[in-house]
Design a protein around this motif. Sequence first.
Motif, PDB file in Angstrom:
ATOM      1  N   THR A  93       0.836  -1.203   0.000  1.00 16.28           N
ATOM      2  CA  THR A  93       0.000   0.000   0.000  1.00 16.28           C
ATOM      3  C   THR A  93       0.865   1.245   0.000  1.00 16.28           C
ATOM      4  O   THR A  93       0.650   2.187  -0.787  1.00 16.28           O
ATOM      5  CB  THR A  93      -0.921   0.022   1.239  1.00 16.28           C
ATOM      6  OG1 THR A  93      -1.736  -1.148   1.249  1.00 16.28           O
ATOM      7  CG2 THR A  93      -1.819   1.255   1.228  1.00 16.28           C
ATOM      8  N   THR A  94       1.863   1.283   0.887  1.00 15.09           N
ATOM      9  CA  THR A  94       2.722   2.455   1.012  1.00 15.09           C
ATOM     10  C   THR A  94       3.574   2.658  -0.234  1.00 15.09           C
ATOM     11  O   THR A  94       3.765   3.795  -0.698  1.00 15.09           O
ATOM     12  CB  THR A  94       3.624   2.326   2.254  1.00 15.09           C
ATOM     13  OG1 THR A  94       2.824   1.972   3.377  1.00 15.09           O
ATOM     14  CG2 THR A  94       4.332   3.633   2.549  1.00 15.09           C
ATOM     15  N   TRP A  97       1.344   4.190  -2.976  1.00 21.11           N
ATOM     16  CA  TRP A  97       1.103   5.620  -2.803  1.00 21.11           C
ATOM     17  C   TRP A  97       2.371   6.427  -3.033  1.00 21.11           C
ATOM     18  O   TRP A  97       2.323   7.577  -3.487  1.00 21.11           O
ATOM     19  CB  TRP A  97       0.516   5.904  -1.424  1.00 21.11           C
ATOM     20  CG  TRP A  97      -0.942   5.559  -1.376  1.00 21.11           C
ATOM     21  CD1 TRP A  97      -1.539   4.576  -0.647  1.00 21.11           C
ATOM     22  CD2 TRP A  97      -1.993   6.186  -2.128  1.00 21.11           C
ATOM     23  NE1 TRP A  97      -2.895   4.540  -0.900  1.00 21.11           N
ATOM     24  CE2 TRP A  97      -3.200   5.517  -1.795  1.00 21.11           C
ATOM     25  CE3 TRP A  97      -2.032   7.227  -3.044  1.00 21.11           C
ATOM     26  CZ2 TRP A  97      -4.418   5.877  -2.361  1.00 21.11           C
ATOM     27  CZ3 TRP A  97      -3.256   7.585  -3.609  1.00 21.11           C
ATOM     28  CH2 TRP A  97      -4.433   6.912  -3.262  1.00 21.11           C
ATOM     29  N   ALA A 101       2.441   9.479  -5.597  1.00 19.71           N
ATOM     30  CA  ALA A 101       2.772  10.825  -5.126  1.00 19.71           C
ATOM     31  C   ALA A 101       4.093  11.340  -5.694  1.00 19.71           C
ATOM     32  O   ALA A 101       4.263  12.546  -5.881  1.00 19.71           O
ATOM     33  CB  ALA A 101       2.819  10.835  -3.597  1.00 19.71           C
ATOM     34  N   ALA A 184      -4.866   0.558  -4.326  1.00 18.42           N
ATOM     35  CA  ALA A 184      -3.846   1.582  -4.570  1.00 18.42           C
ATOM     36  C   ALA A 184      -2.941   1.178  -5.734  1.00 18.42           C
ATOM     37  O   ALA A 184      -2.580   2.001  -6.580  1.00 18.42           O
ATOM     38  CB  ALA A 184      -3.020   1.809  -3.306  1.00 18.42           C
TER      39      ALA A 184
END
Length: 219
Positions: A93-94, A97, A101, A184
Amino acid sequence: MGTKTLFAAVLITWLAVFQCCNGHNFNYKEALTKSLMFLEAQRSGKLPADNRIHWRGDSALDDGKEANVDLVGGYYDAGDNVKYGMPMAFTITTLAWSAIAYEKELKAAGEMGNVHSAIRWGTDYFLKCGKKRGIFYVQVGDPVEDHKCWVRPETMKTPRTVLQINETEPGTEIAAETSAAMAASSIVFRYVDPPYARRLLNKAKSVCIYIYIYVRMHV
């Protein structure tokens, strides 16, 4: 590769990407590359030909055999040889993102392809975990036996016990985090590999349906 260690590794990646080429005393690009290579060193399964960790080899090629399902792949956890669903999903997930980003910065650093590979290594495994209807596999390995020794995954002899969540064995937190990871990641691959992105989104939705049904049954 426990949750705290994962968070630290991903945080280093975030900071490195955010400040890439802006620092004067530190090589942030090198820090970014090594953060990603840390994750690559935790890969389980059949390694690709372009594997950058040359001292790592194929391992755990029979994972899932106990449950008659293919669970080869994914990442090991905390330097041991167990594959835990929660920290793995948190990591993906991280990473997803981060790719969303900091797309421009990752491309400038020449690491976007490696980020995509790192994400896909996790999401390919999650798709396998959710292949059977009404069941989601969330762990492979016996932590008690595994933690009694320190051995390379290529030569481990510890049991590859399989744990699952289902209607009678709940695990809504793991299901929710894994659903978030796939959702995501579907954004990351939306324009890179549209069919794969749709597959991830559909699987994320099906896992969410499991959560909804379980909550409704037990409220």
